[in-house]
Scaffold this active site. Structure first.
Site, PDB file in Angstrom:
ATOM      1  N   HIS A  10      36.861  33.398  78.440  1.00  0.00           N
ATOM      2  CA  HIS A  10      36.091  33.018  77.255  1.00  0.00           C
ATOM      3  C   HIS A  10      35.195  34.158  76.797  1.00  0.00           C
ATOM      4  CE1 HIS A  10      34.038  29.941  74.669  1.00  0.00           C
ATOM      5  NE2 HIS A  10      33.273  31.015  74.537  1.00  0.00           N
ATOM      6  N   HIS A  12      34.022  36.282  72.762  1.00  0.00           N
ATOM      7  CA  HIS A  12      34.085  36.342  71.296  1.00  0.00           C
ATOM      8  C   HIS A  12      34.066  37.817  70.930  1.00  0.00           C
ATOM      9  CE1 HIS A  12      33.190  32.007  70.364  1.00  0.00           C
ATOM     10  NE2 HIS A  12      32.762  32.077  71.620  1.00  0.00           N
ATOM     11  N   GLN A 105      34.161  28.230  63.358  1.00  0.00           N
ATOM     12  CA  GLN A 105      32.725  28.277  63.658  1.00  0.00           C
ATOM     13  C   GLN A 105      31.869  27.433  62.710  1.00  0.00           C
ATOM     14  OE1 GLN A 105      30.800  30.149  66.199  1.00  0.00           O
ATOM     15  NE2 GLN A 105      29.392  28.642  65.403  1.00  0.00           N
ATOM     16  N   HIS A 163      35.013  24.326  72.313  1.00  0.00           N
ATOM     17  CA  HIS A 163      33.628  24.340  72.784  1.00  0.00           C
ATOM     18  C   HIS A 163      33.150  22.884  72.726  1.00  0.00           C
ATOM     19  CE1 HIS A 163      34.252  28.489  71.765  1.00  0.00           C
ATOM     20  NE2 HIS A 163      33.000  28.844  71.969  1.00  0.00           N
ATOM     21  N   GLU A 166      28.537  21.879  73.038  1.00  0.00           N
ATOM     22  CA  GLU A 166      27.779  23.119  72.917  1.00  0.00           C
ATOM     23  C   GLU A 166      26.732  22.927  71.837  1.00  0.00           C
ATOM     24  OE1 GLU A 166      28.277  27.883  72.196  1.00  0.00           O
ATOM     25  OE2 GLU A 166      30.012  26.708  72.779  1.00  0.00           O
TER      26      GLU A 166
END
Length: 190
Positions: A10, A12, A105, A163, A166
């Site tokens: 994991h 980004h 996102q 996710h 979160e």
């Protein structure tokens, strides 16, 4: 000495080494807002590639040979970050196995533009679908977010990497929603 390589399940890479302003409150909500304000900056062609390559160089130098990265799909650059990351992935293919997760996102509920960009990401060659239901405004939208990801996963036969819970809200609970949908869709283990 021979040992199995490390795996980074994991990261980004589109946000690696990018910090436009300090997160004063230390909250996830402020971090999201900082990134939202700077979306156009961290998906610039040369900059994203330079930062992602630098991060992969560090990973590789420490023995990491497989990396899964979430790349933002947003209203500013659409699936542009995926296109750039695919070029980085190709450059590293003989050293590090990179899996790219298309990551909405900004959310999915009521956002046909992002859903369209998620489809574009799949068509370009993203390896998996991401999600972040807690970014949505209410429980109904969180369920819609999860449903849309599963619809795309079924349509493109892709795995899901979400996710879950979160958020700074200690009462959040998307795990049950995800588990229920995973079983209903027959996506166990995917």
């Amino acid at each position: 000495l021979a040992s199995p390589p490390f795996v980074d399940p994991h990261t980004h890479l589109d946000k690696a080494f990018f910090q436009p302003t300090q997160n004063i409150s230390g909250t996830l909500n402020e971090a999201f807002e900082i990134m939202r304000q700077n979306t156009a900056l961290f998906h610039q062609d040369d900059d994203l590639a330079k930062r992602a390559n630098a991060a992969l160089e560090l990973e590789f130098s420490k023995g990491t040979l497989a990396v899964r990265t979430h790349i933002d799909i947003d209203t500013v650059s659409g699936a542009g970050g995926i296109e750039q990351m695919l070029r980085v992935k190709e450059a590293w293919k003989d050293r590090v196995e990179v899996q790219i997760v298309a990551f909405p996102q900004e959310g999915l509920a009521g956002k046909p533009q992002i859903l369209k960009s998620m489809r574009s990401a799949m068509e370009m060659g993203a390896d998996a679908l991401g999600g972040i239901p807690c970014i949505e405004n209410c429980e109904q939208d969180m369920r819609e977010h999860i449903d849309r990801v599963f619809e795309l996963a079924g349509e493109y036969d892709k795995d899901i990497d979400m996710h879950i819970d979160e958020t700074d809200d200690p009462n959040a609970c998307n795990l049950e929603m995800l588990a229920t949908q995973t079983i209903a869709a027959g996506w166990t283990g995917r």
